[in-house]
Design a protein around this motif. Structure first.
Motif, short mmCIF file in Angstrom:
data_model
loop_
_atom_site.label_atom_id
_atom_site.label_comp_id
_atom_site.label_asym_id
_atom_site.label_seq_id
_atom_site.Cartn_x
_atom_site.Cartn_y
_atom_site.Cartn_z
N HIS A 182 11.70 -1.07 -5.37
CA HIS A 182 10.84 -1.50 -4.26
C HIS A 182 9.42 -1.64 -4.80
CE1 HIS A 182 9.87 -1.94 0.03
NE2 HIS A 182 8.77 -1.24 -0.22
N VAL A 183 8.71 -2.63 -4.31
CA VAL A 183 7.32 -2.84 -4.71
C VAL A 183 6.53 -3.25 -3.48
CG1 VAL A 183 7.65 -5.26 -5.35
CG2 VAL A 183 5.78 -3.95 -6.38
N ARG A 184 5.30 -2.78 -3.40
CA ARG A 184 4.48 -3.08 -2.23
C ARG A 184 3.00 -3.08 -2.63
NH1 ARG A 184 5.69 0.35 3.14
NH2 ARG A 184 7.80 -0.29 2.48
N GLN A 185 2.27 -4.03 -2.08
CA GLN A 185 0.83 -4.12 -2.28
C GLN A 185 0.11 -3.32 -1.19
OE1 GLN A 185 -0.64 -5.61 -4.87
NE2 GLN A 185 1.25 -6.48 -5.73
N GLN A 186 -1.02 -2.73 -1.55
CA GLN A 186 -1.86 -2.00 -0.60
C GLN A 186 -1.04 -0.95 0.18
OE1 GLN A 186 -5.09 -2.36 -0.47
NE2 GLN A 186 -5.38 -4.27 -1.61
N TRP A 187 -0.18 -0.24 -0.54
CA TRP A 187 0.67 0.75 0.12
C TRP A 187 -0.13 1.98 0.53
CZ3 TRP A 187 6.20 2.12 -2.10
CH2 TRP A 187 6.94 2.74 -1.11
N THR A 188 -1.21 2.27 -0.15
CA THR A 188 -2.01 3.45 0.14
C THR A 188 -3.46 3.18 -0.16
OG1 THR A 188 -2.35 5.79 -0.42
CG2 THR A 188 -1.59 4.36 -2.18
N LEU A 204 -1.20 7.96 1.84
CA LEU A 204 -2.41 8.43 2.51
C LEU A 204 -3.33 7.24 2.79
CD1 LEU A 204 -1.22 11.05 1.18
CD2 LEU A 204 -3.57 11.88 1.09
N HIS A 205 -3.87 7.22 4.00
CA HIS A 205 -4.72 6.12 4.44
C HIS A 205 -5.97 6.69 5.11
CE1 HIS A 205 -1.27 3.31 3.91
NE2 HIS A 205 -0.58 4.38 4.25
N ARG A 206 -6.92 5.82 5.38
CA ARG A 206 -8.13 6.26 6.05
C ARG A 206 -7.84 6.75 7.46
NH1 ARG A 206 -10.43 2.41 2.56
NH2 ARG A 206 -9.69 0.62 3.75
N GLN A 207 -6.78 6.23 8.08
CA GLN A 207 -6.44 6.65 9.44
C GLN A 207 -5.55 7.88 9.48
OE1 GLN A 207 -5.88 3.69 8.11
NE2 GLN A 207 -7.02 2.14 9.25
N GLY A 208 -4.85 8.19 8.37
CA GLY A 208 -3.95 9.34 8.37
C GLY A 208 -2.85 9.18 7.35
N VAL A 209 -1.69 9.76 7.64
CA VAL A 209 -0.55 9.79 6.72
C VAL A 209 0.62 9.02 7.33
CG1 VAL A 209 1.12 11.27 5.55
CG2 VAL A 209 -1.25 11.99 5.74
N ILE A 210 1.32 8.25 6.49
CA ILE A 210 2.55 7.58 6.91
C ILE A 210 3.68 8.07 6.01
CG2 ILE A 210 3.74 5.38 7.23
CD1 ILE A 210 1.09 4.03 7.62
N LEU A 211 4.80 8.47 6.61
CA LEU A 211 5.98 8.89 5.86
C LEU A 211 6.97 7.74 5.81
CD1 LEU A 211 6.69 12.54 7.05
CD2 LEU A 211 5.31 11.76 5.13
N HIS A 212 7.56 7.53 4.62
CA HIS A 212 8.53 6.45 4.42
C HIS A 212 9.82 7.05 3.86
CE1 HIS A 212 5.01 3.67 4.55
NE2 HIS A 212 4.42 4.67 3.93
N PHE A 223 1.02 9.89 11.29
CA PHE A 223 0.35 11.12 11.66
C PHE A 223 -1.16 10.88 11.50
CE2 PHE A 223 4.54 11.88 10.02
CZ PHE A 223 5.08 12.82 10.88
N ALA A 224 -1.84 10.77 12.63
CA ALA A 224 -3.25 10.37 12.62
C ALA A 224 -4.14 11.55 12.27
CB ALA A 224 -3.64 9.81 13.99
N HIS A 225 -4.79 11.46 11.11
CA HIS A 225 -5.80 12.44 10.69
C HIS A 225 -6.84 11.67 9.88
CE1 HIS A 225 -6.74 16.71 9.00
NE2 HIS A 225 -7.79 16.13 9.57
N PRO A 226 -7.92 11.21 10.51
CA PRO A 226 -8.87 10.32 9.83
C PRO A 226 -9.40 10.90 8.52
CG PRO A 226 -9.32 10.38 12.19
CD PRO A 226 -8.28 11.43 11.92
N ASN A 227 -9.47 10.01 7.51
CA ASN A 227 -10.02 10.34 6.19
C ASN A 227 -9.31 11.52 5.53
OD1 ASN A 227 -12.22 8.33 6.18
ND2 ASN A 227 -13.03 9.57 7.85
N VAL A 228 -7.99 11.57 5.69
CA VAL A 228 -7.21 12.64 5.07
C VAL A 228 -7.32 12.53 3.55
CG1 VAL A 228 -5.10 11.25 5.17
CG2 VAL A 228 -4.93 13.72 4.98
N LYS A 229 -7.45 13.67 2.90
CA LYS A 229 -7.62 13.71 1.45
C LYS A 229 -6.49 14.44 0.72
CE LYS A 229 -11.62 11.70 1.77
NZ LYS A 229 -11.77 10.27 1.41
#
Length: 733
Positions: A182-188, A204-212, A223-229
């Motif tokens: 699998h390949v994806r652009q701008q995945w994180t 991890l994204h600026r808006q939160g975390v996405i599980l795949h 899972f919305a958590h802004p600017n998660v690090k």
């Protein structure tokens, strides 16, 4: 004065329509600002004013909404209320805020607010008297989240993050290029992370975390958590924790953004999430200063998660309610750090047996270890505590302690407390290793005294050995850029005959600063990371003679010289600019990488086998991250595993045949490709020659490379002399 036009009749013909449209004030004719608040105490006319006063105070303190008594209307029947009131708020936004913050909230011990918009009452009133079952949604089969484990070739997967492209690849044969799954652009926007068993991959994204997950890595939850690090999963992948360097801020009232947080979460930075329900469990604040990650620590069975308040207490919360266990923390004056005992194979087997209706005591009680420093006349102390009983299992006093670190073996069999001690003058530092054998009665403790400072410690996974890196280099206290620290590496093993840990071997004059054990044990990699001049990698086998012994036999320990004979160097290598090292789940392959997050010199990754043979090397511009996909614990029972080990040679023949067949297929494909290229080349040459001959014939010229008839009939003879035999005779006169 400006003169009016000659045709002016007292009124100017000017169109003000655009100004009216721009500044027209539209009255809010909707009723969305009116709420019906149910769950109100039933009071009479005389106590109505007092009730409104209490409501105004509640709305102000809990929702931040200020109202007057005129905003309320309570219908009366027979001089008493009906348990509800109408509230008219100034704006729709304030009505939305009040509805979100107080719906379902307790008003007092006997009453709970149930709030609806007035516009919704009509909708509920028009509901049909008879229930009509809604059409069943179309069934869509979900992808299997562990489908990669069913790969016929038993291959592992890994993530390669380059630039803005993230690819999931299959790692096949040693020298074969990886197949892209699998390949994806701008995945994180930040980095990728696998869950401990490889079921989920988190972006991890600026808006939160996405599980795949699944073969197509489809989105499972957001899972919305802004600017998660940072992100940290629980051991069994039921929960995870996120941290953001920016405190939680609620969106303005009426905003379209869906926010899982409430006013109680404002200002916090840590969030705990339930993966199965996609819900927020709880948030925590972070004290200013340096933060230790993970800040929340999970017990091996995920029943508890602990949080340290340095110097005062350990707070343990029970999942999934996230309530404080027994409604009180563990008060420990001066506590510096703690660690949970891992859930080992014995605990998992006991838990599985109980789940299947078997008999037995079940897994042992959860255990945590913590240490406290020296305070006045009180010595430093390491303590083992059972939880939730809070019984003290073992404690050990320590003296002249500068610092301590806790290291559990991954099966929970041993605990090492690395104690940095100082002399009475406090001018020099040396180290003691306090080794707890927690599977034995009374938790015996052995002390290994060392004269040097220990900079790294690592247990062998599921084994009875450990490795340390120590140094007495004077530059260690104040490292200077460009100066290489000289170190020593030592291996220790538990001697079952004596019940203590014995030194296997010490390697002197090294520059190694990190230890990486294979997840299967036995093999270990020693490397130099973070240096600008040294990039050495050493591959060691600490049980080299294991294949010569019978299955299950222990290494010979009677002869002191034979004790460390099994520690053998297999190979050395170098990876320029190396920043990260990671073993694959099988323990057969090792990946080293140079990330552009650290520097921009020859970024990429290299894959080695466990003997130190370089299999693949990829120099990739803007390469950022390499991650092997973890595997869950095997489902084979121990007797089946033992049978497989005994018949491994039979399986190896099958695997060798499959590899040979794959290589032959590759060779056949390569030969067919080459043959096709040659045929295409010959066809092109014939075509060009034909075209050239036609052009030359039309021009009345000879075709280059074609002999004339008289030249073709010429016979050329070439005489070649050959000496068949040569002899030399000496004549005597």
């Amino acid at each position: 004065m400006v003169a009016a036009p000659a045709h002016y009749d007292g009124e100017l013909d000017i169109d003000y329509t655009d100004i009216y449209e721009k500044y027209q004030v539209e009255a809010d004719s909707s009723l969305d600002n009116i709420l019906v608040i149910d769950g109100i105490p039933v009071v009479n006319e005389e106590r109505k004013a007092k009730l409104f006063k209490v409501l105004r105070k509640t709305f102000s303190s809990k929702a931040g909404v200020e109202l007057d008594d005129d905003a309320f209307f309570m219908p009366l029947a027979n001089g008493e209320g009906q348990g509800y009131v109408f509230a008219t708020l100034p704006t729709t936004e304030e009505a939305t805020l009040l509805l979100r913050r107080l719906d379902g909230v307790a008003f007092d011990k006997n009453h709970t607010f149930f709030i609806n918009r007035f516009t919704e009452v009509e909708k509920y009133a028009q509901l049909a008297e008879e229930y009509a079952e809604p059409p069943a949604p179309e069934y869509k089969e979900k992808e299997h989240l562990r489908s990669w484990l069913a790969d016929p070739a038993g291959r592992d997967q890994f993530i390669a993050f380059r630039g803005d492209e993230v690819s999931v690849n299959w790692h096949g044969r040693a020298n074969a290029p990886a197949d892209v799954a699998h390949v994806r652009q701008q995945w994180t926007n930040s980095y990728m992370s696998f869950s401990p068993n490889g079921t989920y991959v988190a972006s991890l994204h600026r808006q939160g975390v996405i599980l795949h997950g699944g073969p197509s890595f489809a989105e499972i939850g957001r899972f919305a958590h802004p600017n998660v690090k940072l992100i940290d999963f629980s051991p069994n992948e039921s929960y995870f924790v996120t941290w953001s360097n920016e405190p939680i801020v609620l969106p303005p009232p009426g905003a379209a953004t869906q926010c899982p947080f409430t006013e109680d979460d404002e200002g916090n930075s840590i969030a705990v999430w339930d993966i199965r329900t996609f819900s927020l469990l709880r948030t925590f604040a972070v004290a200013p200063g340096k933060m230790q990650w993970p800040i929340l620590k999970w017990s091996g069975d995920e029943k508890y998660v602990g949080r340290l308040t340095p110097g005062s207490q350990i707070s343990v919360y029970q999942t999934p309610e996230m309530g404080l266990v027994d409604k009180k923390s563990i008060k420990i004056e001066g506590v510096v750090d703690f660690e949970w005992a891992p859930f080992g194979d014995k605990e998992r087997d006991a838990q599985a047996a109980l789940a299947n209706g078997g008999k037995g005591k079940g897994p042992r009680e959860n255990m945590l270890a913590f240490w406290t420093p020296e305070v006045e006349n009180q010595p430093a102390r390491v303590t083992l505590m059972a939880f939730p009983s809070r019984a003290i299992l073992r404690s050990k006093n320590l003296f002249n302690v500068s610092d301590a670190k806790l290291f559990w073996q991954n099966n929970g069999d041993f605990l090492c407390v690395k104690v940095d001690r100082h002399t009475k003058t406090k001018k020099s530092i040396f180290c003691n290793l306090e080794l707890f054998r927690v599977r034995e009665k009374d938790y015996p403790v052995e002390v290994v005294e060392l004269k040097d400072t220990v900079t790294a410690f690592a247990w062998e996974p599921k084994g009875e050995r450990f490795a340390i890196i120590s140094s007495n280099d004077p530059n260690l206290a104040q490292p200077t850029p460009g100066v290489t620290i000289k170190t020593s590496v030592s291996f220790y093993q538990l001697d079952r005959t004596k019940g203590d840990f014995k030194l296997l071997k010490t390697l002197e004059n090294k520059t190694t600063n990190t230890i990486f054990w294979s997840p299967r044990g036995r093999h270990v990699v020693l490397a130099t990371l973070g240096s600008s001049t040294k990039f050495d990698i050493e591959f060691w086998d600490v049980d080299y003679n294991a294949d010569d012994r019978k299955d299950g036999a222990a290494p010979a320990s009677a002869n002191k010289e034979d004790w460390g004979a099994g520690v053998q160097l297999m190979s050395t290598g170098e990876h320029y600019g190396i920043t990260d090292i990671e073993w694959d789940p099988s323990g057969r392959f090792l990946a080293t990488s140079a990330s552009s997050w650290r520097h921009t010199l020859e970024n990429g990754y290299t894959i080695w086998d466990l003997r130190g043979t370089e299999l693949q090397k990829h120099v990739i511009d803007k390469f950022k991250q390499f991650l092997w996909r973890p595997r869950p614990r095997t489902l084979l029972p121990k007797d089946e595993q033992k049978r497989v080990r005994k018949t491994l040679r039979e399986y190896s023949r099958t695997f060798d045949d499959e590899d040979a067949a794959e290589e032959s297929n590759v060779s056949a494909e390569l030969l067919a490709h080459r043959k096709r290229l040659i045929e295409e080349w010959n066809a092109w040459r014939q075509k060009v020659r034909k075209e050239l001959a036609e052009e030359c014939k039309a021009a009345g010229k000879d075709v280059p490379g074609v002999l004339k008839k008289e030249e073709a009939d010429t016979v050329v003879e070439d005489w070649v002399e050959e000496i068949i035999e040569e002899t030399e005779e000496v004549l005597v006169g």
